[in-house]
Structure formats: C-alpha cells, structure tokens
Design an enzyme around this catalytic site. Structure first.
Site, PDB file in Angstrom:
ATOM      1  CB  ILE A 183      -0.936   0.004   1.215  1.00 28.94           C
ATOM      2  CG1 ILE A 183      -1.896  -1.177   1.123  1.00 28.94           C
ATOM      3  CG2 ILE A 183      -1.720   1.315   1.310  1.00 28.94           C
ATOM      4  CD1 ILE A 183      -2.749  -1.381   2.343  1.00 28.94           C
ATOM      5  CB  CYS A 184       0.973   4.275   0.232  1.00 26.62           C
ATOM      6  SG  CYS A 184       1.596   5.970   0.193  1.00 26.62           S
ATOM      7  CB  ALA A 185       5.802   4.531   0.641  1.00 28.20           C
ATOM      8  CB  THR A 196       4.797   3.148  -5.515  1.00 28.27           C
ATOM      9  OG1 THR A 196       4.930   3.362  -4.099  1.00 28.27           O
ATOM     10  CG2 THR A 196       5.755   4.092  -6.235  1.00 28.27           C
TER      11      THR A 196
END
Length: 376
Positions: free
Chosen positions: A157-159, A177
């Site tokens: 998730i995300c970074a 990302t």
C-alpha cells in the site's frame, strides 16, 4: 507515505529555497494539468479480482505488518479497520518486535503480536499481507519473502510498494506506488514495469497501490475478491464511497511550484503553529480517526496530539487499541480537530480537508491532498 515526506518541506524545500536556488523553484511546473482518469477495461478488473481470490483458507487470515517506529498511520489502521468491520477475514496487526507501534505522522497503537509470535502460531503463513513501512528493515523484508514463499498474497500500500520492491517480490512485475516514491522505487528495482493511470495494480500474487487514500479502494477490492460484490458494496456504503475501481489520473500528482512554495511558506512561519487535539473514545471509528489525524499532520502548520481522560488504552470500533499521547479532560477551544463522528469516513476526510481550507487556505488543502494522492 512515511514521515520523510513531511521532512521534505523543511529539509529540501527550505534548504534549496534559502540557499539561493530560486531557479530550482522556478523550474518546477506551475501546476498539474487537468487530467481525466481513463476507464479500466473490464477484463483487467476481472483479472485483478481473480488474482486476489483466496486460495489457502475458506476464511482468510490477513496479517498487517508494521515496524514499531516507522509505519504510516493510515496504511496500518485503514486496512485493519475496513477488513474487520466487513468481517470477511481474521485480521491481525503485527509488529517486527515487542512493544507499541508509533505511527507517522500521528497515533500510537498496540499490535496484536510480533512477526515471531505470528510465525509460531501460524507456521503455514497468512493468506494476505498488506505491507507498509521503511524499506531497509531486514526483519520486515525477510518476513515478507517468507510469507510469499508460503503462498500469501502481498499487497504493497502506498510507499509499501517500495518495501515489496526491496524484498525482490516486484522484480519483473507490473506495479505502481505513491508519486513521490516512484522514481526511487524504479531506480532501486529497475525491472519493475510501472503502470500509469491505475490506483492499484496486480501482478501474480503481488498487488500495489498509489498514495495513502488508495488503501480504501484496495481493501474494498479485496473484500469483493473474498466475499463477492454485494459484500463489497455494503462495505463501501459503510465508508461513504460510491466506487472503488482502479481509475486514476497519474498526471495530476507531481511536485509543482505551488506545492513547493506553499510548503516553504508554511514551514518558515514558525510563529504560527497549532497543536491540535483529538480525543479518543471507546468504540470510535478508527478509519475516520486515522484519516483525520493524518491530514491535519500534513499541513506544515499543525500537529496532532491524541488525548484521553486516562492513560488507559482506548479500543476502537474494530478493536484497535490506541494509546493516548496525553491525559486531558478537554482541549482548548478552537484547537480541537473533529473526527466528525456523525459522518462516514470518506465524508470525514472531505470535511477535514474543508476545515483545513478554512483555517489555512486552499493552497494548504491542495498540499495535503497531493501528499495523500487523493483525487478530489
């Protein structure tokens, strides 16, 4: 997105701006161009659902991993809250070592177990592992690899995509990302095939997402893969979301001159800082709590302190155990941040952004939304 994005305003923008690098600021684009999110072909959406369907257990086991001193607030709490309230899987919050997990940019929570304890009790591994944290922690990287070897589906998730990439699990795969970390991820893992204009991407047993707020559509997609469309629609209504597909306009999110100048202006206004209080109470909505605490901590003008009437751990609606920062009966008038308990989480996020606009102006709201990679 971890605390490094918050530090960026002070360390990079302020340093460059005050050192006479005006040309650097001017060289940034003056804004992001209007961009429409292209439709996602139905075959691609169906393939993502198929890749996420459980294969190990009838009722899946989800292990949400965090590093004790370096885990993003919403990445840790939002997936846990959404999945637990949907009741389609058993969800455990893990930490790399004993003790609480200090989240960034706000909140501290008690995990359910360490990764060592989890492995002892579940030697066959989890079904799903949402990953988010620093990408240089050897224990976290090794544990992700071991879970993938045991058949778990890994969700960065995300970074967290950087973490998955650093573990080698994205080599040769399609991924995305957070916009701020994209270049770094591709530089460190050059065989990754970046997919633009997608809020989430799945390739084999690994899925990745764009920015912070993408955890909501990603978890709804996972719920749909586990329990079907009707269950996902019910979870979406509970969150206040109308849709959760992979549509995304990547060109709308980048480092721009308005972003940089607003961050710099807010950062140098040292005389004008707010410490805002959020009171935690039993059974409160942890998704709204995480989102509101996160956005108010990204203004470069305010910080958030979690307070309660005692030092006791406060258990939220979905059983997340929050540890207050301070013991207070109340917080000064005008310096409390509401979690909007009468609103659904997605509405609470929008209301918090509007409150930031009212307090600090729309440019600051835009800075926060850009950090969240939130398509408003």
């Amino acid at each position: 997105m971890r605390k490094s994005v918050l530090i960026w305003g002070a360390a990079a923008v302020a340093t460059l701006g005050m050192a006479g690098f005006g040309g650097w600021m001017i060289s940034l684009p003056s804004g992001t161009r209007a961009a429409n999110a292209p439709l996602v072909p139905q075959a691609e959406a169906d393939a993502m659902l198929a890749s996420l369907r459980p294969t190990k257990r009838e009722r899946p086991l989800v292990a949400v991993i965090g590093i004790n001193d370096a885990t993003e607030t919403t990445d840790y709490l939002v997936p846990t809250g959404i999945l637990r309230r949907a009741d389609v899987a058993d969800v455990m919050m893990l930490a790399t070592r004993p003790g609480p997990v200090q989240l960034y940019p706000a909140l501290k929570v008690e995990p359910d177990a360490t990764i060592t304890e989890f492995d002892a009790n579940h030697p066959d591994g989890a079904d799903y592992v949402p990953a988010m944290s620093r990408d240089d922690d050897p224990a976290a990287l090794a544990w992700l690899r071991s879970q993938a070897e045991k058949g778990a589906k890994i969700i960065g998730i995300c970074a967290g995509a950087k973490v998955v990439g650093a573990s080698g699990l994205l080599d040769g795969r399609r991924a995305t990302t957070h916009w701020y970390y994209l270049s770094e991820m591709l530089r460190r893992s050059p065989t990754i095939e970046y997919v633009a204009d997608r809020r989430m991407v799945s390739d084999g047993n690994v899925a990745t997402t764009t920015g912070i707020t993408a955890s909501m559509p990603m978890m709804l997609t996972l719920i749909e893969a586990i329990a079907g469309r009707i269950k996902a629609e019910a979870a979406a209504r509970d969150l206040g979301l109308e849709r959760w597909d992979a549509r995304h306009a990547s060109a709308a999110f980048k480092l721009t001159r308005p972003f940089a100048t607003t961050v710099l202006a807010n950062q140098v206004a040292l005389w004008n800082r707010d410490e805002l209080g959020i009171r935690v109470e039993p059974r409160m909505d942890e998704v709204s709590l995480a989102l509101v605490a996160d956005v108010w901590s990204r203004t470069y003008r305010s910080s958030v302190t979690i307070f309660s009437t005692s030092t006791d751990v406060v258990e939220t609606r979905s059983g997340i155990r929050v540890m207050p920062d301070q013991v207070r009966v109340n917080w000064p008038e005008g310096r409390r941040a509401s979690t909007f308990p009468d609103r659904k989480p997605a509405d609470a996020l929008d209301q918090a952004l509007e409150a930031i606009a009212g307090r600090y102006g729309h440019p600051t709201t835009n800075v926060v939304a850009m950090q969240l990679e939130y398509p408003r």
